[in-house]
Design a protein around this motif. Structure first.
Motif, PDB file in Angstrom:
ATOM      1  N   LEU A   1     -13.931  -0.736   9.231  1.00 50.35           N
ATOM      2  CA  LEU A   1     -12.689  -0.560   9.996  1.00 50.35           C
ATOM      3  C   LEU A   1     -12.914   0.092  11.353  1.00 50.35           C
ATOM      4  CD1 LEU A   1     -10.624   0.742   6.975  1.00 50.35           C
ATOM      5  CD2 LEU A   1     -10.515  -1.544   7.940  1.00 50.35           C
TER       6      LEU A   1
ATOM      7  N   ARG B   1      -2.196  10.418  12.208  1.00 52.08           N
ATOM      8  CA  ARG B   1      -3.020   9.862  11.116  1.00 52.08           C
ATOM      9  C   ARG B   1      -2.481  10.294   9.764  1.00 52.08           C
ATOM     10  NH1 ARG B   1      -7.813  12.228  14.644  1.00 52.08           N
ATOM     11  NH2 ARG B   1      -7.930  10.520  16.139  1.00 52.08           N
TER      12      ARG B   1
ATOM     13  N   THR C   1      -7.376   3.456  12.391  1.00 48.99           N
ATOM     14  CA  THR C   1      -7.162   2.674  11.160  1.00 48.99           C
ATOM     15  C   THR C   1      -8.007   3.215  10.011  1.00 48.99           C
ATOM     16  OG1 THR C   1      -7.036   0.795  12.648  1.00 48.99           O
ATOM     17  CG2 THR C   1      -7.056   0.311  10.291  1.00 48.99           C
TER      18      THR C   1
END
Lengths: 300, 256
Positions: free
Chosen positions: B121, B69, B126
Motif C-alpha cells: 500500500l 489516520r 492508506t
C-alpha cells in the motif's frame, strides 16, 4: 355435524371433546381460500389445531391435541387451563408466530400463516417485550409509524391509549422507571394504540401482585367495553377467567383440548367484590375448577 | 456547581493521586539528574513551548495527520464491523462461513502486517489507515456478534406481532439492544487504534505525533521526547473521554 364445530348458542355448559374429533382430517396443509362465508359471525376460528414438538424424536411432546374454538366480533373469551398445558403454544399459533403441526386458525375467514396485521399479542413478561431504550410514549408509538400513520394521528392514538390505561403523565419515562404493573399497562397501551381487531393476551397478569392484578383486570374490562374490542385472554387463574369473560374455554392437560365451553351470563359492569360474591360466579368458578381437576387427574 | 459539591471528595482523591505521581516523578528525576529522565517541570515547559505556543504548526504537522489516520481507520472499521457483526449475529449460516476467518485474522498481531502493507500500500496514509482498521475491527466485530446473539427472542416476537419493518427492526431493536456490547468493543478498540497509530508513524513517515517522538529521539532532544509522550497520553485520554461521553448519552436508558 356442520363445519362449524362450536358455533354454539351460549347456554350454560357444552362439552366439546367429542366434537373436536370429527374435523380431524380437514385440509391438513394447503392454504384454504376464504371459501367459507367471511364475516359470518366468527372473527377468529381455530379448527383442530394440533402441535407436536420434536416429532419423531425421543423428546416428542404433543402440546396441542386438536383444539377447535371460535371467537365472535366484540366477544371477551378467556382460555383457562392448568400450567404447562400448552396455552402459550396455542397463543403463539393463534398470533401467527408459530405454525401448528396441523389444523388451521383463520381470522376473518383467512387462514393465518404469518402474524396478521389485524391482531396483536400482549405477552406475560412485560419486562422482555417493552423496549427499554424507548420511553413510554415511544414504546406505544413504535408500531404506529410502520402502520403508515401520520404524526398527528399517532400522537392522538398514543395519548388516548395512555389515558385509557391510566398512564397520562408518564410519557417521557423509561419502562425501567415504572413498577411492574405500570409496565404491563404500557404494553397494553401499545397494543390498544395499534387498534387491532383482535387482542390476544397471554397470561398478562401472571407476574403482578394481587391488588395490581385486580385493578388491571378492571382497566381491561373498561377499555374493552368503551373501545369495542375483541379479546382472547389466556390465564391459569380460574377466578380471573370467569370474572373477565363472556365465555370460558377450559383446556385439559397436555396434549390439550377444549374440554368445555362455558358461557358466563353474569351482568356487566362487573365488580371485583360484588360480582365475585354472586351465586352465579361462585357456581361457575366451581364448575371450571372441577373440570380442570378432573382433566388433570385423568391425565396423570 | 451542585455536581462539584456532591462529588468533591471524589475529585479531591483523584487530584491527590495525580499530585502524588507528579511529586514522585519530580523527586525521582531530580535525584537521578539524568539526561534521559528530565524533571517534569522541564517536560511541561516543553509541552507548552514546543506544542502549544505554536499550536497551528503542531496541529498541521502532528495532530491533524495523526487524527486523520486514526479517525478514518477507526471510523471505517467501526462501521464495517457493526454492519458485518449484525449480519453474522442474525444469520447462523453466514457466521459459520465467516467466523473462522475472523478468528484467524484476530490472532495475528496487527503490527506484523506493517512490512507487508508498506510493500502493498506504499508509505502514504492508506497503509496506516488500513493497519489501524485491521487492528481495530476484531473487538468491535466480536462484541457486536455477541451483543446481537444475546438479544432476547421475545424482542423479535414483539416486533413480529407489532408488524415492525425490517429497517426499523435493525435501527430500533437490534442496534439499541446490542449497543452496550458494541460500546464495550469501541472502547477496547480506541486504545488499540492509538497504539497502532503511533506504531505506524514510527516508520516511513514525515508527520504525525509518533513521528515527532521518533524525531526528538533521533535528535537527542529527550525533553521533547518526554513532552511528546505526555501529549500522546493527553490525546488518548481526550479520545477516550469523548467516547465515554457519547456512550453515556446513547446508553442513558440502561442506567436510569
Amino acid at each position: 355435524m356442520s363445519s362449524e364445530p362450536i358455533e354454539m348458542t351460549h347456554t350454560s355448559v357444552t362439552h366439546t371433546s367429542d366434537l373436536t374429533e370429527t374435523t380431524e382430517m380437514s385440509e391438513p396443509t394447503q392454504p384454504v381460500e376464504p371459501a367459507e362465508p367471511a364475516g359470518a359471525g366468527a372473527l377468529l376460528e381455530a379448527r383442530d389445531v394440533r402441535h407436536t414438538y420434536g416429532a419423531g424424536t425421543r423428546e416428542e411432546h404433543v402440546a396441542l391435541g386438536g383444539i377447535s374454538f371460535s371467537v365472535d366480533q366484540g366477544e371477551f373469551v378467556s382460555i383457562v387451563g392448568p400450567s404447562g398445558c400448552g396455552k402459550t403454544t396455542l397463543m403463539r399459533c393463534v398470533s401467527g408466530l408459530m405454525k401448528p403441526t396441523s389444523g388451521t386458525i383463520s381470522m376473518k375467514g383467512e387462514v393465518i400463516s404469518a402474524v396478521p396485521a389485524d391482531l396483536t399479542l400482549v405477552f406475560q413478561d412485560y419486562s422482555r417485550s417493552l423496549y427499554p431504550w424507548l420511553r413510554v410514549a415511544a414504546n406505544v408509538d413504535f408500531p404506529l409509524k410502520d402502520a403508515g400513520l401520520a404524526r398527528p394521528e399517532r400522537e392522538e392514538r398514543v395519548a388516548q391509549a395512555l389515558a385509557d390505561v391510566g398512564l397520562t403523565g408518564h410519557e417521557t419515562k423509561y419502562p425501567r422507571q415504572l413498577s411492574g404493573g405500570m409496565q404491563q399497562r404500557v404494553a397494553i397501551a401499545r397494543a390498544l394504540a395499534y387498534r387491532p381487531a383482535m387482542l390476544l393476551m397471554d397470561e398478562p397478569y401472571a407476574s403482578v401482585d394481587a391488588q395490581t392484578r385486580a385493578s388491571l383486570e378492571d382497566m381491561l374490562l373498561d377499555v374493552w367495553e368503551r373501545r369495542n374490542k375483541t379479546v382472547l385472554f389466556v390465564t391459569h387463574d380460574i377466578d380471573e377467567s370467569v370474572y373477565l369473560a363472556d365465555r370460558v374455554l377450559v383446556l385439559s392437560n397436555g396434549p390439550s383440548r377444549v374440554i368445555a365451553d362455558i358461557a358466563v351470563d353474569i351482568a356487566r359492569p362487573r365488580d371485583q367484590i360484588d360480582t365475585k360474591a354472586t351465586p352465579e360466579f361462585v357456581e361457575l368458578r366451581a364448575e371450571v375448577a372441577r373440570l380442570i381437576r378432573d382433566a388433570s387427574s385423568g391425565a396423570i | 456547581m451542585s455536581w462539584v459539591r456532591s462529588h468533591l471528595a471524589d475529585i479531591l482523591i483523584r487530584l491527590a493521586a495525580v499530585g502524588a505521581l507528579l511529586a514522585f516523578w519530580w523527586w525521582a528525576t531530580s535525584q537521578a539528574e539524568s539526561l534521559y529522565f528530565p524533571t517534569p517541570d522541564t517536560v511541561f515547559q516543553s509541552v507548552w513551548n514546543d506544542w502549544l505556543m505554536n499550536f497551528s504548526d503542531s496541529w498541521r504537522e502532528n495532530f491533524w495527520p495523526s487524527m486523520k489516520r486514526l479517525l478514518l481507520g477507526y471510523g471505517l472499521a467501526a462501521v464495517a464491523s457493526v454492519v458485518i457483526g449484525v449480519a453474522i449475529g442474525r444469520s447462523r449460516t453466514f457466521g459459520q462461513y465467516v467466523e473462522p476467518i475472523i478468528h484467524f485474522i484476530r490472532a495475528i498481531p496487527p503490527p506484523a502486517f506493517l512490512p507487508l502493507f508498506l510493500i502493498l500500500l506504499g508509505i502514504e496514509d492508506t497503509q496506516k489507515i488500513v493497519l489501524i482498521a485491521i487492528g481495530v475491527f476484531p473487538p468491535i466485530l466480536l462484541n457486536t456478534i455477541e451483543g446481537v446473539r444475546s438479544i432476547d427472542p421475545q424482542q423479535f416476537d414483539t416486533a413480529d406481532v407489532l408488524q415492525i419493518s425490517t429497517r426499523r427492526r435493525v435501527t430500533h431493536v437490534i442496534l439499541p439492544a446490542a449497543a452496550p456490547k458494541i460500546f464495550a468493543g469501541l472502547r477496547i478498540s480506541m486504545s488499540i487504534a492509538v497504539i497502532l497509530m503511533v506504531i505506524s508513524e514510527l516508520s516511513a513517515t514525515t508527520d504525525g505525533l509518533g513521528f515527532r517522538i521518533l524525531q526528538a529521539s533521533r535528535q537527542f532532544k529527550y525533553v521533547e521526547l518526554w513532552a511528546g509522550i505526555v501529549v500522546l497520553g493527553v490525546v488518548g485520554t481526550v479520545l477516550n473521554g469523548c467516547l465515554v461521553f457519547v456512550e453515556r448519552r446513547v446508553l442513558r436508558w440502561s442506567t436510569v
